[in-house]
Scaffold this motif. Structure first.
Motif, PDB file in Angstrom:
ATOM      1  N   PRO A 209       0.839  -1.209   0.000  1.00  0.00           N
ATOM      2  CA  PRO A 209       0.000   0.000   0.000  1.00  0.00           C
ATOM      3  C   PRO A 209       0.861   1.241   0.000  1.00  0.00           C
ATOM      4  O   PRO A 209       2.017   1.225   0.423  1.00  0.00           O
ATOM      5  N   ALA A 210       0.306   2.337  -0.478  1.00  0.00           N
ATOM      6  CA  ALA A 210       1.026   3.609  -0.503  1.00  0.00           C
ATOM      7  C   ALA A 210       1.374   4.021   0.919  1.00  0.00           C
ATOM      8  O   ALA A 210       0.613   3.775   1.843  1.00  0.00           O
ATOM      9  N   PRO A 211       2.533   4.630   1.121  1.00  0.00           N
ATOM     10  CA  PRO A 211       2.900   5.075   2.461  1.00  0.00           C
ATOM     11  C   PRO A 211       1.940   6.141   2.963  1.00  0.00           C
ATOM     12  O   PRO A 211       1.320   6.855   2.192  1.00  0.00           O
ATOM     13  N   ALA A 212       1.834   6.249   4.270  1.00  0.00           N
ATOM     14  CA  ALA A 212       0.944   7.239   4.889  1.00  0.00           C
ATOM     15  C   ALA A 212       1.448   8.652   4.600  1.00  0.00           C
ATOM     16  O   ALA A 212       2.621   8.872   4.367  1.00  0.00           O
ATOM     17  N   ALA A 213       0.537   9.599   4.619  1.00  0.00           N
ATOM     18  CA  ALA A 213       0.898  11.001   4.398  1.00  0.00           C
ATOM     19  C   ALA A 213       1.782  11.496   5.542  1.00  0.00           C
ATOM     20  O   ALA A 213       1.794  10.922   6.621  1.00  0.00           O
ATOM     21  N   ALA A 214       2.508  12.557   5.267  1.00  0.00           N
ATOM     22  CA  ALA A 214       3.376  13.130   6.290  1.00  0.00           C
ATOM     23  C   ALA A 214       2.545  13.512   7.516  1.00  0.00           C
ATOM     24  O   ALA A 214       1.440  14.010   7.403  1.00  0.00           O
ATOM     25  N   ALA A 215       3.096  13.258   8.678  1.00  0.00           N
ATOM     26  CA  ALA A 215       2.399  13.573   9.926  1.00  0.00           C
ATOM     27  C   ALA A 215       2.252  15.087  10.061  1.00  0.00           C
ATOM     28  O   ALA A 215       3.151  15.847   9.699  1.00  0.00           O
ATOM     29  N   PRO A 216       1.118  15.548  10.577  1.00  0.00           N
ATOM     30  CA  PRO A 216       0.939  16.991  10.785  1.00  0.00           C
ATOM     31  C   PRO A 216       2.038  17.558  11.686  1.00  0.00           C
ATOM     32  O   PRO A 216       2.439  16.924  12.657  1.00  0.00           O
ATOM     33  N   ASP A 217       2.535  18.727  11.325  1.00  0.00           N
ATOM     34  CA  ASP A 217       3.572  19.365  12.141  1.00  0.00           C
ATOM     35  C   ASP A 217       3.154  20.752  12.643  1.00  0.00           C
ATOM     36  O   ASP A 217       3.938  21.451  13.262  1.00  0.00           O
ATOM     37  N   GLY A 218       1.901  21.172  12.337  1.00  0.00           N
ATOM     38  CA  GLY A 218       1.385  22.435  12.842  1.00  0.00           C
ATOM     39  C   GLY A 218       1.710  23.649  11.994  1.00  0.00           C
ATOM     40  O   GLY A 218       1.471  24.773  12.422  1.00  0.00           O
ATOM     41  N   PHE A 219       2.240  23.459  10.786  1.00  0.00           N
ATOM     42  CA  PHE A 219       2.653  24.591   9.955  1.00  0.00           C
ATOM     43  C   PHE A 219       1.797  24.738   8.697  1.00  0.00           C
ATOM     44  O   PHE A 219       1.320  23.761   8.133  1.00  0.00           O
ATOM     45  N   LEU A 220       1.674  25.979   8.262  1.00  0.00           N
ATOM     46  CA  LEU A 220       1.167  26.322   6.943  1.00  0.00           C
ATOM     47  C   LEU A 220       2.408  26.610   6.101  1.00  0.00           C
ATOM     48  O   LEU A 220       3.269  27.388   6.498  1.00  0.00           O
ATOM     49  N   TYR A 221       2.512  25.940   4.954  1.00  0.00           N
ATOM     50  CA  TYR A 221       3.642  26.118   4.051  1.00  0.00           C
ATOM     51  C   TYR A 221       3.184  26.850   2.801  1.00  0.00           C
ATOM     52  O   TYR A 221       2.082  26.614   2.311  1.00  0.00           O
ATOM     53  N   ALA A 222       4.041  27.711   2.263  1.00  0.00           N
ATOM     54  CA  ALA A 222       3.753  28.436   1.028  1.00  0.00           C
ATOM     55  C   ALA A 222       5.044  28.526   0.215  1.00  0.00           C
ATOM     56  O   ALA A 222       6.102  28.846   0.764  1.00  0.00           O
ATOM     57  N   TRP A 223       4.944  28.227  -1.089  1.00  0.00           N
ATOM     58  CA  TRP A 223       6.097  28.276  -1.976  1.00  0.00           C
ATOM     59  C   TRP A 223       5.869  29.276  -3.091  1.00  0.00           C
ATOM     60  O   TRP A 223       4.745  29.490  -3.540  1.00  0.00           O
ATOM     61  N   GLU A 224       6.959  29.844  -3.564  1.00  0.00           N
ATOM     62  CA  GLU A 224       6.927  30.827  -4.636  1.00  0.00           C
ATOM     63  C   GLU A 224       6.397  30.236  -5.939  1.00  0.00           C
ATOM     64  O   GLU A 224       5.640  30.892  -6.658  1.00  0.00           O
ATOM     65  N   HIS A 225       6.799  29.035  -6.268  1.00  0.00           N
ATOM     66  CA  HIS A 225       6.428  28.406  -7.536  1.00  0.00           C
ATOM     67  C   HIS A 225       5.613  27.139  -7.277  1.00  0.00           C
ATOM     68  O   HIS A 225       5.701  26.556  -6.180  1.00  0.00           O
ATOM     69  N   PRO A 226       4.863  26.682  -8.277  1.00  0.00           N
ATOM     70  CA  PRO A 226       4.093  25.440  -8.114  1.00  0.00           C
ATOM     71  C   PRO A 226       4.988  24.262  -7.743  1.00  0.00           C
ATOM     72  O   PRO A 226       6.185  24.249  -8.041  1.00  0.00           O
TER      73      PRO A 226
ATOM     74  N   TRP B 108       4.553  29.027   8.637  1.00  0.00           N
ATOM     75  CA  TRP B 108       4.081  29.658   9.870  1.00  0.00           C
ATOM     76  C   TRP B 108       3.334  28.631  10.705  1.00  0.00           C
ATOM     77  O   TRP B 108       2.620  27.792  10.163  1.00  0.00           O
ATOM     78  N   ASN B 109       3.455  28.735  12.018  1.00  0.00           N
ATOM     79  CA  ASN B 109       2.666  27.876  12.905  1.00  0.00           C
ATOM     80  C   ASN B 109       1.700  28.707  13.740  1.00  0.00           C
ATOM     81  O   ASN B 109       1.172  28.242  14.729  1.00  0.00           O
ATOM     82  N   GLY B 110       1.454  29.931  13.321  1.00  0.00           N
ATOM     83  CA  GLY B 110       0.489  30.811  13.969  1.00  0.00           C
ATOM     84  C   GLY B 110      -0.053  31.796  12.949  1.00  0.00           C
ATOM     85  O   GLY B 110       0.326  31.767  11.778  1.00  0.00           O
ATOM     86  N   ASP B 111      -0.927  32.687  13.402  1.00  0.00           N
ATOM     87  CA  ASP B 111      -1.489  33.702  12.518  1.00  0.00           C
ATOM     88  C   ASP B 111      -0.383  34.632  12.043  1.00  0.00           C
ATOM     89  O   ASP B 111       0.590  34.876  12.755  1.00  0.00           O
ATOM     90  N   ASN B 112      -0.559  35.193  10.830  1.00  0.00           N
ATOM     91  CA  ASN B 112       0.399  36.167  10.330  1.00  0.00           C
ATOM     92  C   ASN B 112      -0.360  37.207   9.524  1.00  0.00           C
ATOM     93  O   ASN B 112      -0.990  36.876   8.521  1.00  0.00           O
ATOM     94  N   GLY B 113      -0.308  38.464   9.964  1.00  0.00           N
ATOM     95  CA  GLY B 113      -1.041  39.548   9.331  1.00  0.00           C
ATOM     96  C   GLY B 113      -0.329  40.197   8.159  1.00  0.00           C
ATOM     97  O   GLY B 113      -0.898  41.058   7.497  1.00  0.00           O
TER      98      GLY B 113
ATOM     99  N   TRP C  73       0.172  24.540   1.460  1.00  0.00           N
ATOM    100  CA  TRP C  73      -0.113  23.257   2.112  1.00  0.00           C
ATOM    101  C   TRP C  73      -0.396  23.518   3.581  1.00  0.00           C
ATOM    102  O   TRP C  73       0.443  24.083   4.294  1.00  0.00           O
ATOM    103  N   ASN C  74      -1.578  23.104   4.043  1.00  0.00           N
ATOM    104  CA  ASN C  74      -1.939  23.212   5.451  1.00  0.00           C
ATOM    105  C   ASN C  74      -1.580  21.890   6.118  1.00  0.00           C
ATOM    106  O   ASN C  74      -2.312  20.914   6.021  1.00  0.00           O
ATOM    107  N   ASN C  75      -0.466  21.877   6.809  1.00  0.00           N
ATOM    108  CA  ASN C  75      -0.042  20.682   7.535  1.00  0.00           C
ATOM    109  C   ASN C  75      -0.241  20.889   9.038  1.00  0.00           C
ATOM    110  O   ASN C  75       0.538  20.432   9.868  1.00  0.00           O
TER     111      ASN C  75
END
Length: 153
Positions: free
Chosen positions: A43-60, A69-74, A87-89
């Motif tokens: 079977p396919a491996p399990a997804a990465a475990a949540p680490d509490g971060f929102l990730y954002a990248w410049e390119h696709p 970030w692991n908290g709000d950011n204005g 990616w919301n992890n």
């Protein structure tokens, strides 16, 4: 994207297990049994475990520089209006979803990114801000300025 992250995690864990396994005693090696049935696909491996971060990248597809970030950011500052992959992890439970805002300081229109969801190519997705306020109807790609964690969207 998630599949790539998952495969990299699984391969890294497998390599680490091989490198740290104790050496076997040298001795006679039995011949492998003849294969008479088709191999079973694991079977396919399990997804990465949540680490509490929102990730954002410049390119696709996790390309270019990234922010997390692991908290709000204005004010996304270096990532503001430059992000094409998110990616919301975050952890499941309270505050698991993320609202992405068109404006700084949590202003303007917004979209929601649920816990464990990823949009590896915001341009290709065609996702648009749909909440009320400035920016409603604009593409999310290269237009996010702030975010906050919420219980539900």
């Amino acid at each position: 994207m998630r599949l790539t992250r998952t495969l990299v995690t699984a391969l890294t864990a497998g390599a680490l297990a091989l490198l740290t396994a104790p050496a076997a005693d040298a001795g006679p090696v039995a011949a492998p049994p003849a294969v008479t049935a088709p191999a079973v696909v694991a079977p396919a491996p399990a997804a990465a475990a949540p680490d509490g971060f929102l990730y954002a990248w410049e390119h696709p597809h996790a390309g270019g520089f990234h922010c997390r970030w692991n908290g709000d950011n204005g004010n996304w500052a270096g990532c503001r209006n430059k992000v094409s992959d998110v990616w919301n992890n975050g952890f499941p439970g309270r505050g698991e979803d993320v609202k992405l805002y068109y404006g700084v300081s949590w202003t303007g229109s917004w979209v929601c990114l649920h816990q464990s969801h990823s949009i590896p190519d915001l341009a290709l997705s065609g996702l648009r801000f749909f909440g009320p306020g400035a920016g409603k109807g604009q593409l999310v790609n290269d237009n996010v300025s702030s975010h906050d964690w919420v219980d539900a969207c």
